[in-house]
Design a protein around this motif. Structure first.
Motif, PDB file in Angstrom:
ATOM      1  N   PRO A  20       0.826  -1.212   0.000  1.00 33.40           N
ATOM      2  CA  PRO A  20       0.000   0.000   0.000  1.00 33.40           C
ATOM      3  C   PRO A  20       0.862   1.265   0.000  1.00 33.40           C
ATOM      4  O   PRO A  20       2.084   1.200   0.130  1.00 33.40           O
ATOM      5  N   ASP A  21       0.221   2.397  -0.104  1.00 30.80           N
ATOM      6  CA  ASP A  21       0.920   3.672   0.009  1.00 30.80           C
ATOM      7  C   ASP A  21       1.418   3.848   1.441  1.00 30.80           C
ATOM      8  O   ASP A  21       0.814   3.335   2.388  1.00 30.80           O
ATOM      9  N   ASP A  24      -1.003   4.998   4.136  1.00 30.68           N
ATOM     10  CA  ASP A  24      -2.053   4.069   4.566  1.00 30.68           C
ATOM     11  C   ASP A  24      -1.587   3.080   5.626  1.00 30.68           C
ATOM     12  O   ASP A  24      -2.385   2.287   6.117  1.00 30.68           O
ATOM     13  N   ALA A  52       7.058   1.024   0.471  1.00 29.20           N
ATOM     14  CA  ALA A  52       5.803   1.764   0.375  1.00 29.20           C
ATOM     15  C   ALA A  52       6.201   3.207   0.114  1.00 29.20           C
ATOM     16  O   ALA A  52       7.050   3.753   0.808  1.00 29.20           O
ATOM     17  N   THR A  53       5.630   3.801  -0.904  1.00 27.11           N
ATOM     18  CA  THR A  53       6.009   5.160  -1.266  1.00 27.11           C
ATOM     19  C   THR A  53       4.884   6.126  -0.947  1.00 27.11           C
ATOM     20  O   THR A  53       3.712   5.751  -0.906  1.00 27.11           O
ATOM     21  N   GLY A  54       5.259   7.356  -0.726  1.00 27.84           N
ATOM     22  CA  GLY A  54       4.262   8.388  -0.457  1.00 27.84           C
ATOM     23  C   GLY A  54       4.928   9.713  -0.163  1.00 27.84           C
ATOM     24  O   GLY A  54       6.131   9.787   0.084  1.00 27.84           O
ATOM     25  N   ARG A  55       4.129  10.757  -0.198  1.00 25.11           N
ATOM     26  CA  ARG A  55       4.605  12.113   0.094  1.00 25.11           C
ATOM     27  C   ARG A  55       3.551  12.852   0.912  1.00 25.11           C
ATOM     28  O   ARG A  55       2.368  12.600   0.778  1.00 25.11           O
ATOM     29  N   ASP A  62       8.671   7.454   2.012  1.00 24.75           N
ATOM     30  CA  ASP A  62       9.045   6.106   1.575  1.00 24.75           C
ATOM     31  C   ASP A  62       9.641   5.300   2.731  1.00 24.75           C
ATOM     32  O   ASP A  62      10.440   5.826   3.511  1.00 24.75           O
TER      33      ASP A  62
END
Length: 69
Positions: A20-21, A24, A52-55, A62
């Motif tokens: 997931p991101d 999350d 899991a990547t995200g900003r 990440d």
């Protein structure tokens, strides 16, 4: 009883689940203390499943995620 007649037991293999991101994930999953798929606490034998990547704005979230063995 033959093997074809036995009902198959449904087994969820956590390491095969899509990652997931990062936003999350729970705090325990983000910190690598619990499985990213089922949330079970990890002790020994955890399997790395990628990132899991995200900003959040300019901040990169990440993180490497771990799953049940």
């Amino acid at each position: 009883m033959s093997t074809a007649a036995r009902p198959r037991r449904a087994v969820k293999i956590c390491r095969r689940q899509p990652v997931p991101d990062a936003g999350d994930l729970s705090w325990e999953q983000y910190a690598g203390r619990s499985c990213f798929a089922c949330g079970q606490q990890l002790t020994v034998g955890a399997v790395s499943c990628g990132r899991a990547t995200g900003r959040q704005g300019v901040h990169v979230l990440d993180v490497e995620v771990w799953a049940c063995p």
